[in-house]
Enzyme design. Structure first.
Site, PDB file in Angstrom:
ATOM      1  N   GLU A 130      -3.955  -4.778  -4.496  1.00 33.25           N
ATOM      2  CA  GLU A 130      -3.898  -3.395  -4.979  1.00 33.25           C
ATOM      3  C   GLU A 130      -4.488  -3.301  -6.389  1.00 33.25           C
ATOM      4  O   GLU A 130      -5.275  -2.400  -6.695  1.00 33.25           O
ATOM      5  CB  GLU A 130      -2.448  -2.885  -4.977  1.00 33.25           C
ATOM      6  CG  GLU A 130      -1.880  -2.607  -3.601  1.00 33.25           C
ATOM      7  CD  GLU A 130      -2.525  -1.413  -2.934  1.00 33.25           C
ATOM      8  OE1 GLU A 130      -2.972  -0.485  -3.640  1.00 33.25           O
ATOM      9  OE2 GLU A 130      -2.593  -1.399  -1.693  1.00 33.25           O
ATOM     10  N   CYS A 133       0.831  -1.203   0.000  1.00 30.03           N
ATOM     11  CA  CYS A 133       0.000   0.000   0.000  1.00 30.03           C
ATOM     12  C   CYS A 133       0.868   1.257   0.000  1.00 30.03           C
ATOM     13  O   CYS A 133       0.546   2.242  -0.662  1.00 30.03           O
ATOM     14  CB  CYS A 133      -0.946  -0.006   1.206  1.00 30.03           C
ATOM     15  SG  CYS A 133      -2.113   1.379   1.206  1.00 30.03           S
TER      16      CYS A 133
END
Length: 222
Positions: free
Chosen positions: A207, A137
């Site tokens: 993601e 992240c």
């Protein structure tokens, strides 16, 4: 020369990063063709995600073997909440939505799965596992932000979001976590390093799924 942990981790995820940059959500940001409804879906889900991510960072802080790491991850957990409150409120206002309205919208499947995975690993795994799970992240966003900044966006709202992740201040945060990953990876056993690679790769795939879910306006099928 021994390979740094960050290099091994990124080698596993480099193709995922390339596919993120080629995704129509990302290319739509740079050419301005991305529909506001898709961007709004992304911001709403990002607000849900960051609340879970902050808790995952708090688990990293709790497992930290030294004071410096504890302080860093505690500060980052607080910053995740601040980002939700400040940047998201600004962007949602530009999208005709309030923070309260966004919070009332349901969490999407990819968001639920990603946050659940992070919380499971950071709560039950080792410190090395926890760091590797939360790292994508940080790192993927910095790399995508850098990519987007090179291309820019004709939409001021999209450019405002790009600027938040493309600047040196955010990169300094990412570099600090990469240093931790290198340190814990160098001290980890071979089996723990393999777990780090597995968690990093899985989170990097999430993601991509997060961007893709926003583009598809993902909802629960039943």
């Amino acid at each position: 020369m021994t390979e740094r942990t960050r290099d091994a981790l990124w080698g596993d995820a480099a193709e995922i990063y390339r596919r993120i940059c080629a995704h129509p959500f990302i290319t739509g940001l740079t050419d301005g063709s991305l529909g506001r409804d898709r961007f709004r879906h992304y911001i709403v889900q990002d607000a849900h995600y960051l609340r879970g991510y902050a808790r995952a960072l708090a688990f990293c802080a709790a497992k930290a073997p030294n004071e410096a790491d504890l302080v860093m991850f505690t500060e980052h957990a607080g910053a995740a909440i601040t980002a939700e409150r400040d940047l998201h409120a600004e962007l949602l206002a530009g999208l005709g939505c309030t923070a309260d309205e966004a919070a009332a919208l349901p969490i999407a499947p990819a968001t639920q799965a990603y946050t659940g995975y992070l919380l499971a690993i950071t709560a039950s795994g080792s410190y090395a596992e926890a760091v590797s799970a939360v790292l994508p992240c940080y790192w993927v966003y910095a790399r995508v932000g850098e990519y987007l900044q090179r291309h820019g966006s004709p939409d001021p709202l999209y450019q405002r979001w790009i600027d938040a992740y493309a600047g040196p201040q955010f990169q300094a945060v990412v570099d600090a976590v990469l240093d931790v990953a290198d340190r814990v990876g160098a001290a980890a056993s071979a089996s723990d390093r393999e777990l780090m690679r597995r968690h990093f790769h899985t989170a990097a795939r999430y993601e991509w799924m997060f961007w893709d879910g926003a583009y598809r306006l993902e909802d629960w099928p039943v």
